[in-house]
Design an enzyme around this catalytic site. Structure first.
Site, short mmCIF file in Angstrom:
data_model
loop_
_atom_site.label_atom_id
_atom_site.label_comp_id
_atom_site.label_asym_id
_atom_site.label_seq_id
_atom_site.Cartn_x
_atom_site.Cartn_y
_atom_site.Cartn_z
N GLU A 76 -6.02 10.84 6.21
CA GLU A 76 -4.81 10.01 6.21
C GLU A 76 -3.75 10.65 5.33
O GLU A 76 -4.06 11.41 4.41
CB GLU A 76 -5.13 8.60 5.67
CG GLU A 76 -6.07 7.82 6.57
CD GLU A 76 -6.21 6.35 6.17
OE1 GLU A 76 -6.17 5.49 7.05
OE2 GLU A 76 -6.37 6.07 4.96
N ASN A 107 0.84 -1.21 0.00
CA ASN A 107 0.00 0.00 0.00
C ASN A 107 0.87 1.25 0.00
O ASN A 107 1.72 1.37 -0.90
CB ASN A 107 -1.14 -0.04 1.03
CG ASN A 107 -0.77 -0.26 2.46
OD1 ASN A 107 -0.07 -1.21 2.79
ND2 ASN A 107 -1.25 0.59 3.33
N ASP A 108 0.70 2.17 0.89
CA ASP A 108 1.28 3.52 0.75
C ASP A 108 2.78 3.56 0.45
O ASP A 108 3.55 2.83 1.05
CB ASP A 108 1.11 4.30 2.06
CG ASP A 108 -0.26 4.20 2.67
OD1 ASP A 108 -1.14 3.57 2.07
OD2 ASP A 108 -0.45 4.75 3.76
N ARG A 162 -1.91 9.29 12.77
CA ARG A 162 -0.82 8.56 12.11
C ARG A 162 -0.27 9.27 10.87
O ARG A 162 -0.76 10.32 10.48
CB ARG A 162 -1.30 7.16 11.71
CG ARG A 162 -2.56 7.13 10.86
CD ARG A 162 -2.96 5.68 10.53
NE ARG A 162 -4.23 5.64 9.81
CZ ARG A 162 -5.42 5.45 10.38
NH1 ARG A 162 -5.51 5.29 11.70
NH2 ARG A 162 -6.53 5.45 9.66
N ASP A 163 0.73 8.66 10.26
CA ASP A 163 1.33 9.05 8.97
C ASP A 163 2.10 10.37 9.04
O ASP A 163 1.82 11.31 8.28
CB ASP A 163 0.26 9.14 7.86
CG ASP A 163 -0.64 7.91 7.82
OD1 ASP A 163 -0.21 6.84 8.29
OD2 ASP A 163 -1.78 8.02 7.32
N GLN A 196 4.59 0.34 2.09
CA GLN A 196 3.90 -0.45 3.11
C GLN A 196 3.67 -1.84 2.52
O GLN A 196 3.15 -1.98 1.41
CB GLN A 196 2.54 0.19 3.42
CG GLN A 196 2.60 1.41 4.30
CD GLN A 196 2.79 1.04 5.76
OE1 GLN A 196 1.88 0.54 6.42
NE2 GLN A 196 3.97 1.28 6.27
N TYR A 238 3.66 1.47 10.45
CA TYR A 238 2.75 2.16 9.53
C TYR A 238 3.44 3.34 8.83
O TYR A 238 4.60 3.62 9.06
CB TYR A 238 1.50 2.64 10.30
CG TYR A 238 0.41 1.59 10.44
CD1 TYR A 238 0.65 0.26 10.13
CD2 TYR A 238 -0.87 1.94 10.88
CE1 TYR A 238 -0.36 -0.70 10.26
CE2 TYR A 238 -1.88 1.00 11.00
CZ TYR A 238 -1.62 -0.32 10.69
OH TYR A 238 -2.63 -1.25 10.81
C1 FRU Z 1 -3.40 4.54 4.34
C2 FRU Z 1 -3.08 3.85 5.67
C3 FRU Z 1 -2.34 4.78 6.59
C4 FRU Z 1 -1.61 3.81 7.48
C5 FRU Z 1 -1.25 2.71 6.52
C6 FRU Z 1 -1.20 1.33 7.12
O1 FRU Z 1 -3.60 3.66 3.31
O2 FRU Z 1 -4.27 3.39 6.27
O3 FRU Z 1 -3.14 5.69 7.26
O4 FRU Z 1 -0.48 4.37 8.08
O5 FRU Z 1 -2.21 2.74 5.49
O6 FRU Z 1 -0.71 0.41 6.21
#
Ligand code: FRU
Length: 498
Positions: free
Chosen positions: A223, A46-47, A166-167, A63, A106
Site C-alpha cells: 500500500e 488515516n493516510d 490503489r494509492d 483520509q 481513497y
Molecule cells: C492504507 C489504505 C490505502 C487506502 C486507504 C483507504 O491505510 O488502506 O491503501 O487507499 O487506506 O482509506
C-alpha cells in the site's frame, strides 16, 4: 452504534447534521486530544494524501471517515499551512459522491500543474455483488480550493492485478507524467508497485509493468508507495503487508518501510539499489502510510499517519481515532533516511528551561515536576550510563511512558508503553527497541502532545512514534537508575497549540 456495512457506507447527506456536530464536540472534549498535530475533525483519520505546496501554501489532506471511529466511506479532508506547523482546516475537499468513487475517495497524491493542483486518487467502487472495482481518478483544485473531478478514470485495473490496486503517486519526469501504485499481482498474489505513464495527464495512461526494486517477495500487498529523490538518489517508501520477518524484522501488524537506491529509470521501472532489504521507516508502534514529496524549497518532507490498519485505540469509545505526525524533513546519512523536525516547530516553543544533572531524591532525578503533557524535551545523556527516562509520570513514576537506555556497551534505546496508562494492541508487544552506537552520548529530541510521543534519536537517525493514553494529571519527567547519578543536560519547552 452498531457498525454494519450498510451503516459504514451510508451516504454523507443521509447523516444528521446535529449528530456530526455532537461527534465534533465529543472529540474536542477528549482528555487525550492532540493540540499541535492534525487530528480528525470527527471520526477516523488515516493516510495523509496530496501533500504538496501550491499557491504559496502547504497542503495536506487526510483520509477521513467523519461519522465514527471505523473505516467506512472515506473522503479527503483538506488542511492548509504557511509554515508546515500551523494547519488550518479547509473542510472536506473530495467526497465519495460520484460513480467513480461511490465507496470511498481513497488515497492518492497531488501535483501542481500550471495554476492548479492536480489530485490523483483511487475511487473505491463496489458493485451489487460487493465486488471491488478500483479506479484511478483525477481532479483539479483551483486557487480558491474548488475541486472539480474528471468524469473518466485515468487508469482502470490491468489484467495482471487483483482488486487491490490503489494509492497513486503522480510524478513528472521530463515531459512525461508517471504514476506509481500499490498492487497485488494476480498470478502470484504478492505485493508489487505498478508503474504507469502518460504524456497527456488526463488520458492515455500506459502500463509499464512493476517497479523492479527487489528479488524478495514483498508480502501479499503493497500500500501507499511513494518515490522521492534526496541528493539525486531515489528513495522508495511503501507499506508491505504480510512481509516475511526473515526479510526485515518488524513488530507492528503492518510496517512502513523504505529502500534507498542509486538510480531509478522511469521508462523501465528499474530501481537500482545496494540495500539488501527494506528498512523500517519508524521504530515506534504506530506509523503507517507515510507520504513524502520533493518540495520547491529543495527539501523532501514526510508526514505519517499515526495509526495502523486493523488496530483499535482507546479513543474509539469517544468516537474519534488517530492523528497525523508532525512534518519531518528528510535527509540521507550513510545510506539511511534521517528525519528531523522542521525549523518552524520552534515557533511553538514558550520560554525554554535549561535542565541538567540534579540530585537524586527517592531514587529519582526529577527533570520537570510539572511538565504537563504538551512539550518538547531535548536531552543529551552522557555515554556509559544506563537508566530510564520517565515521561508523563505520576508521583512515584510507577506509571509513565518509559525510555530505557544504555549508552555504554551493547547500547540501546527501548520505549516501553506497558506502564503508560490504558493498554491497547498489546498482542504486538509493549516495547520497541533500537540498538545504538556504543559508548557515545545519546541525543534525544522528544515531542509530547498528550496521547502522542515523537522521539527523534541522534539527530533523526531514528524516530520512534507512538500513541499512549495516560491520565492527564501525570505530568512528571524523571530519570531513574539502579546505579549512580545520571549525567545529562538539555532544554525543556512547553509548546503552544497550533
Ligand atoms: C492504507 C489504505 C490505502 C487506502 C486507504 C483507504 O491505510 O488502506 O491503501 O487507499 O487506506 O482509506
Amino acid at each position: 452504534m452498531e457498525w454494519t456495512t450498510a451503516k459504514r457506507y451510508q451516504k454523507y447527506n443521509e447523516w444528521d447534521a446535529d449528530y456530526l456536530l455532537s461527534l465534533q464536540a465529543q472529540a474536542d472534549r477528549s482528555q487525550y486530544q492532540l493540540h499541535y498535530h492534525i487530528r480528525p475533525s470527527s471520526g477516523l483519520l488515516n493516510d495523509p494524501n496530496g501533500f504538496s505546496y501550491f499557491n504559496n501554501a502547504w497542503h495536506v489532506f487526510y483520509q477521513q471517515y467523519p461519522f465514527g471511529p471505523v473505516h467506512g466511506l472515506k473522503s479527503w479532508h483538506h488542511m492548509q499551512s504557511t509554515d508546515l506547523v500551523h494547519w488550518v482546516d479547509q473542510g472536506i475537499a473530495l467526497k465519495p459522491d460520484s460513480k467513480l468513487d461511490s465507496h470511498g475517495a481513497y488515497s492518492g497524491s497531488a501535483k501542481v500543474i500550471d495554476d492548479r493542483l492536480f489530485l490523483m486518487y483511487t475511487g473505491n467502487v463496489r458493485d451489487q455483488n460487493w465486488i471491488r472495482h478500483p479506479y484511478q481518478n483525477g481532479a483539479w483544485m483551483d486557487k480558491n480550493g474548488q475541486v472539480e473531478k474528471l468524469t473518466k478514470p485515468l487508469i482502470t485495473a490491468p489484467e495482471h492485478v487483483t482488486e487491490h490496486f490503489r494509492d497513486p503517486q503522480i510524478l513528472q519526469h521530463g515531459n512525461q507524467y508517471y504514476a506509481i501504485l500499490g498492487a497485488q499481482d494476480k498470478e502470484t498474489q504478492t505485493g508489487k508497485i505498478a508503474l504507469f505513464t502518460s504524456a497527456h495527464l488526463t488520458d492515455k495512461w500506459q502500463d509499464l509493468g512493476y517497479i523492479n526494486f527487489t528479488n524478495d517477495e514483498m508480502g501479499y500487498m503493497i500500500e501507499c508507495p511513494n518515490l522521492i529523490f534526496i541528493d539525486k538518489q531515489p528513495v522508495l517508501i511503501f507499506c508491505p503487508q504480510g512481509l516475511s520477518k526473515e526479510i526485515t524484522e518488524y513488530q507492528n501488524i503492518y510496517p512502513n518501510m523504505y529502500v534507498v537506491g542509486e538510480k531509478f529509470k522511469f521508462n523501465s521501472g528499474k530501481f537500482t539499489t545496494q540495500q539488501a532489504a527494506p528498512i523500517n521507516l519508524d521504530d515506534g508502534f504506530d506509523v503507517y502510510a507515510s507520504q513524502a514529496f520533493n518540495a520547491p524549497d529543495g527539501n523532501a518532507y514526510l508526514i505519517s499517519w499515526v495509526g495502523l490498519p486493523d488496530v483499535s485505540y482507546p479513543t474509539d469509545r469517544e468516537n474519534w481515532a488517530n492523528c497525523l505526525s508532525q512534518v519531518k524533513k528528510l535527509s540521507l546519512k550513510n545510506g539511511h533516511l534521517a528525519q528531523q523536525p522542521v525549523n518552524a516547530m520552534r515557533n511553538l516553543r514558550s520560554a525554554g528551561q535549561l535542565v541538567r544533572t540534579e540530585k537524586v531524591i527517592d531514587g529519582r532525578q526529577i527533570i520537570e515536576a510539572h511538565a504537563g503533557q504538551q512539550y518538547e524535551l531535548k536531552l543529551t545523556l552522557a555515554a556509559n550510563q544506563t537508566g530510564t527516562l520517565h515521561l508523563a509520570g505520576n508521583h512515584t513514576v510507577s506509571e509513565s511512558l518509559r525510555l530505557n537506555f544504555a549508552t555504554g556497551k551493547d547500547a540501546y534505546l527501548e520505549v516501553d508503553r506497558g506502564h503508560a496508562g490504558e493498554q491497547f494492541n498489546t498482542e504486538y508487544g509493549t516495547t520497541r527497541k533500537i540498538s545504538l552506537p556504543e559508548n557515545q552520548v545519546l541525543d534525544l529530541d522528544i515531542f509530547i502532545d498528550h496521547s502522542l510521543a515523537e522521539i527523534f534519536v541522534n539527530n533523526g537517525e531514528h524516530v520512534m512514534t507512538l500513541r499512549f493514553f495516560i491520565a492527564p494529571e501525570n505530568d512528571k519527567i524523571a530519570l531513574t537508575s539502579t546505579t549512580e547519578i545520571l549525567n545529562y543536560y538539555g532544554t525543556f519547552w512547553k509548546l503552544t497549540d497550533m
